[in-house]
Scaffold this active site. Structure first.
Site, PDB file in Angstrom:
ATOM      1  N   HIS A   1       0.859  -1.200   0.000  1.00 15.86           N
ATOM      2  CA  HIS A   1       0.000   0.000   0.000  1.00 15.86           C
ATOM      3  C   HIS A   1       0.891   1.243   0.000  1.00 15.86           C
ATOM      4  CE1 HIS A   1      -3.514   2.382   0.514  1.00 15.86           C
ATOM      5  NE2 HIS A   1      -3.853   2.116   1.758  1.00 15.86           N
TER       6      HIS A   1
ATOM      7  N   HIS B   1      -2.224  -2.107  -9.719  1.00 14.04           N
ATOM      8  CA  HIS B   1      -3.227  -1.479  -8.865  1.00 14.04           C
ATOM      9  C   HIS B   1      -4.506  -2.296  -8.911  1.00 14.04           C
ATOM     10  CE1 HIS B   1      -5.741   1.649  -7.060  1.00 14.04           C
ATOM     11  NE2 HIS B   1      -4.628   2.216  -6.693  1.00 14.04           N
TER      12      HIS B   1
ATOM     13  N   ASP C   1       2.895   5.438  -6.498  1.00 12.16           N
ATOM     14  CA  ASP C   1       4.134   5.295  -5.731  1.00 12.16           C
ATOM     15  C   ASP C   1       5.380   5.141  -6.588  1.00 12.16           C
ATOM     16  OD1 ASP C   1       2.132   3.470  -3.475  1.00 12.16           O
ATOM     17  OD2 ASP C   1       3.023   5.429  -3.116  1.00 12.16           O
TER      18      ASP C   1
HETATM   19  C1  SDX Z   1      -1.421   2.238  -3.290  1.00 10.55           C
HETATM   20  O1  SDX Z   1      -6.113   0.887  -3.393  1.00 10.55           O
HETATM   21  C2  SDX Z   1      -5.641   2.069  -3.563  1.00 10.55           C
HETATM   22  O2  SDX Z   1      -6.299   2.971  -4.031  1.00 10.55           O
HETATM   23  C3  SDX Z   1      -4.211   2.223  -3.078  1.00 10.55           C
HETATM   24  C4  SDX Z   1      -3.531   3.552  -3.429  1.00 10.55           C
HETATM   25  C5  SDX Z   1      -4.155   4.746  -2.712  1.00 10.55           C
HETATM   26  O3  SDX Z   1      -4.054   5.862  -3.222  1.00 10.55           O
HETATM   27  O4  SDX Z   1      -4.649   4.528  -1.560  1.00 10.55           O
HETATM   28  O5  SDX Z   1      -3.612   3.776  -4.838  1.00 10.55           O
HETATM   29  C6  SDX Z   1      -2.067   3.545  -3.034  1.00 10.55           C
HETATM   30  O6  SDX Z   1      -1.414   1.397  -2.430  1.00 10.55           O
HETATM   31  C7  SDX Z   1      -0.838   1.976  -4.649  1.00 10.55           C
HETATM   32  C8  SDX Z   1      -0.277   0.510  -4.764  1.00 10.55           C
HETATM   33  C9  SDX Z   1       1.154   0.521  -4.200  1.00 10.55           C
HETATM   34  N1  SDX Z   1       1.661  -0.873  -4.156  1.00 10.55           N
HETATM   35  C10 SDX Z   1       2.641  -1.302  -4.948  1.00 10.55           C
HETATM   36  O7  SDX Z   1       3.160  -0.621  -5.839  1.00 10.55           O
HETATM   37  C11 SDX Z   1       3.116  -2.725  -4.644  1.00 10.55           C
HETATM   38  C12 SDX Z   1       3.266  -3.515  -5.945  1.00 10.55           C
HETATM   39  N2  SDX Z   1       1.914  -3.755  -6.502  1.00 10.55           N
HETATM   40  C13 SDX Z   1       1.288  -5.011  -6.203  1.00 10.55           C
HETATM   41  O8  SDX Z   1       1.626  -5.622  -4.994  1.00 10.55           O
HETATM   42  C14 SDX Z   1      -0.182  -5.055  -6.620  1.00 10.55           C
HETATM   43  O9  SDX Z   1      -0.242  -4.558  -7.892  1.00 10.55           O
HETATM   44  C15 SDX Z   1      -1.228  -4.378  -5.757  1.00 10.55           C
HETATM   45  C16 SDX Z   1      -1.134  -4.779  -4.345  1.00 10.55           C
HETATM   46  C17 SDX Z   1      -1.113  -2.888  -5.861  1.00 10.55           C
HETATM   47  C18 SDX Z   1      -2.584  -4.782  -6.309  1.00 10.55           C
HETATM   48  O10 SDX Z   1      -2.675  -6.135  -6.138  1.00 10.55           O
HETATM   49  P1  SDX Z   1      -3.964  -6.973  -6.583  1.00 10.55           P
HETATM   50  O11 SDX Z   1      -5.008  -6.091  -7.142  1.00 10.55           O
HETATM   51  O12 SDX Z   1      -4.339  -7.878  -5.446  1.00 10.55           O
HETATM   52  O13 SDX Z   1      -3.458  -7.821  -7.787  1.00 10.55           O
HETATM   53  P2  SDX Z   1      -2.784  -9.236  -7.669  1.00 10.55           P
HETATM   54  O14 SDX Z   1      -1.730  -9.238  -6.589  1.00 10.55           O
HETATM   55  O15 SDX Z   1      -3.869 -10.264  -7.602  1.00 10.55           O
HETATM   56  O16 SDX Z   1      -2.029  -9.321  -9.078  1.00 10.55           O
HETATM   57  C19 SDX Z   1      -2.685  -9.800 -10.243  1.00 10.55           C
HETATM   58  C20 SDX Z   1      -1.563 -10.389 -11.078  1.00 10.55           C
HETATM   59  C21 SDX Z   1      -0.743 -11.452 -10.328  1.00 10.55           C
HETATM   60  O17 SDX Z   1      -0.144 -12.275 -11.307  1.00 10.55           O
HETATM   61  P3  SDX Z   1      -0.795 -13.779 -11.579  1.00 10.55           P
HETATM   62  O18 SDX Z   1      -0.920 -14.445 -10.214  1.00 10.55           O
HETATM   63  O19 SDX Z   1      -2.136 -13.491 -12.235  1.00 10.55           O
HETATM   64  O20 SDX Z   1       0.180 -14.445 -12.493  1.00 10.55           O
HETATM   65  O21 SDX Z   1      -0.597  -9.346 -11.393  1.00 10.55           O
HETATM   66  C22 SDX Z   1       0.657  -9.669 -10.783  1.00 10.55           C
HETATM   67  C23 SDX Z   1       0.379 -10.683  -9.688  1.00 10.55           C
HETATM   68  O22 SDX Z   1       1.537 -11.471  -9.454  1.00 10.55           O
HETATM   69  N3  SDX Z   1       1.153  -8.408 -10.216  1.00 10.55           N
HETATM   70  C24 SDX Z   1       2.409  -8.027 -10.278  1.00 10.55           C
HETATM   71  C25 SDX Z   1       2.442  -6.780  -9.659  1.00 10.55           C
HETATM   72  N4  SDX Z   1       1.219  -6.438  -9.241  1.00 10.55           N
HETATM   73  C26 SDX Z   1       0.421  -7.474  -9.593  1.00 10.55           C
HETATM   74  N5  SDX Z   1       3.498  -8.625 -10.794  1.00 10.55           N
HETATM   75  C27 SDX Z   1       4.668  -7.936 -10.670  1.00 10.55           C
HETATM   76  N6  SDX Z   1       4.779  -6.719 -10.086  1.00 10.55           N
HETATM   77  C28 SDX Z   1       3.696  -6.124  -9.565  1.00 10.55           C
HETATM   78  N7  SDX Z   1       3.820  -4.924  -9.013  1.00 10.55           N
END
Ligand code: SDX
Length: 436
Positions: free
Chosen positions: A268, A307, A363
């Site tokens: 997050h 996201h 971020d």
């Molecule tokens: C914020 O919600 C909000 O509005 C949050 C926010 C706000 O203003 O409050 O916008 C702020 O929290 C932004 C997000 C910051 N986090 C990161 O940058 C961390 C990296 N991102 C991920 O951990 C992820 O993208 C999330 C947590 C942001 C979202 O995760 P989801 O929606 O649960 O998606 P998921 O983990 O189910 O991913 C779907 C697929 C998966 O691959 P498969 O299992 O289908 O093969 O996408 C892949 C994931 O492995 N994936 C990524 C990835 N994010 C998702 N692969 C590599 N790098 C990534 N960053």
């Protein structure tokens, strides 16, 4: 038969049910009537991580993840970032309208005159190790303010609520700055009421022995824009924590501390700090392909990418990228930007990221700019929490005044043992348990 309804046939009983559709949703409690017999509890929905569950009605922020749209109270984020100050946007989030000049003047006066912290706050701070993480200090100190303002427990009194809102928005920069000064071992700097919200934050962070701190206008404006971009984002993890905790009528200081705790997570708001660690680990543009390979193999995530809602470019990331260029004209270009741009270039052309609709989020670029401004990575999430305080409080206000809301208490699917016979300790034999 109403067209805005679902007709559900339960194949277990052959019974059919009509469930109304409202605002693109069905009420989960409407499913409880679907039973196999009088003893049956009835159907629930199962939605771990709330992937497809609306928890509230809200008029504050609108996001269209597919189109990359973000609006606060109907105003596009791009317009607000260009034309407003953060306190102007905080007013909009909280009260639903952009303030006229006299309203803004009074609002700025009220917030400015709540930037001082009770002197006892210094004692909270002195209790932290010199190297304590600023988010730990921020969360703890915000929670501790609950002990300074016990009247805040009267959450249904609108005047008392507004007073705590003004206190929290005014004081979070002071708490953040104290955390930073504690980390670097410098004396605390008191607020300067002659300065704007961002300028005063800079004053409390960076004033040394000069008689009066003078903020660089480009840096102050960049901070104000960053505060606007981070102010609210509908039902994100931190806001969900704010709503869940405050649904128990917990005071806003303890509730906001829980929201900030959620924000601290690396998935997050903690991601901005993780992005800088990632860029440091990559080290140079030449190492980017190897790093992307590790990401695609599933070993690591590309921090600052992806996201839950945006399946397009996060509109905030675009604005941050532009704002960073303004900052670099003053501070000098952060070389890590080149690594970040190469990461983005490669990722946006790669099927792994395209298929999963992974784009830079808020971020990805913010930390590079914060670092150029002189902030240490440990401070980045605190810089997120300061403006998000306005959003959390607007969401809190909306929850408290929503007649549909009550204490949050989800159900579960029970997967444990059925009833078991008790075994006295003298008859028990060791059982191997997983410590995972
Ligand atoms: C914020 O919600 C909000 O509005 C949050 C926010 C706000 O203003 O409050 O916008 C702020 O929290 C932004 C997000 C910051 N986090 C990161 O940058 C961390 C990296 N991102 C991920 O951990 C992820 O993208 C999330 C947590 C942001 C979202 O995760 P989801 O929606 O649960 O998606 P998921 O983990 O189910 O991913 C779907 C697929 C998966 O691959 P498969 O299992 O289908 O093969 O996408 C892949 C994931 O492995 N994936 C990524 C990835 N994010 C998702 N692969 C590599 N790098 C990534 N960053």
């Amino acid at each position: 038969m109403s067209q805005s309804a679902l007709t559900i046939t339960d194949n277990r009983t052959g019974m059919t049910y009509t469930v109304p559709i409202e605002n693109g949703t069905i009420r989960a409690t409407d499913l409880r009537q679907i039973k196999t017999g009088p003893e049956d509890f009835g159907l629930m929905t199962y939605d771990p991580a709330f992937m497809n569950t609306a928890s509230c009605r809200s008029a504050i922020t609108y996001i269209d993840g597919d189109k990359g749209i973000l609006r606060y109270r109907g105003y596009p984020i791009e317009v607000l970032a260009e034309h407003c100050t953060f306190l102007e946007v905080a007013y909009l989030l909280l009260f639903g309208e952009l303030p006229a000049a006299p309203e803004l003047k009074n609002w700025v006066h009220d917030i400015t005159h709540h930037t001082m912290l009770h002197e006892t706050t210094k004692k909270f701070m002195e209790g932290f190790r010199y190297d304590a993480h600023p988010m730990a200090m921020f969360v703890s100190t915000v929670a501790a303010l609950s002990s300074v303002y016990p009247e805040a427990r009267q959450v249904h009194d609108p005047h008392i609520r507004l007073h705590q809102i003004q206190r929290l928005i005014g004081k979070v920069p002071s708490i953040a700055a104290m955390s930073y000064r504690h980390n670097v071992g410098f004396p605390y700097v008191y607020p300067d009421n002659d300065l704007s919200y961002a300028e005063n934050f800079m004053n409390m962070l960076w004033k040394m022995v000069e008689p009066k701190y003078v903020a660089h206008p480009a840096i102050a404006r960049a901070l104000d824009v960053l505060f606007i971009l981070h102010a609210d984002h509908e039902q994100n993890c931190g806001t969900n924590a704010m709503r869940s905790v405050s649904s128990a009528q917990t005071d806003p200081y303890l509730s906001l501390a829980s929201a900030a705790s959620a924000l601290a997570g690396p998935l997050h708001g903690g991601a901005n700090e993780e992005v800088l660690k990632m860029l440091d680990e990559i080290g140079s543009k030449a190492n980017v392909p190897a790093y992307i390979k590790k990401v695609k193999e599933g070993h690591i995530k590309l921090m600052g990418f992806g996201h839950r809602i945006y399946k397009n470019y996060d509109p905030r990331a675009k604005i941050i990228k532009w704002t960073a260029e303004q900052v670099f004209q003053v501070t000098g270009r952060n070389p890590k930007l080149d690594i970040a741009l190469e990461l983005e270039r490669i990722a946006l052309e790669d099927e792994y990221f395209i298929k999963r609709k992974l784009y830079p989020n808020v971020d990805f670029y913010s930390g590079i700019m914060y670092q150029a401004m002189g902030f240490r990575p440990e401070m980045f999430t605190v810089l997120f929490a300061i403006p998000r305080t306005a959003g959390w409080l607007a969401q809190w206000q909306e929850l408290i005044t929503d007649p549909e809301q009550k204490i949050a208490r989800p159900r579960q699917i029970y997967t444990g043992h059925d009833v078991r016979q008790f075994v006295p300790i003298e008859k028990r034999t060791p059982v191997a348990i997983s410590r995972e």
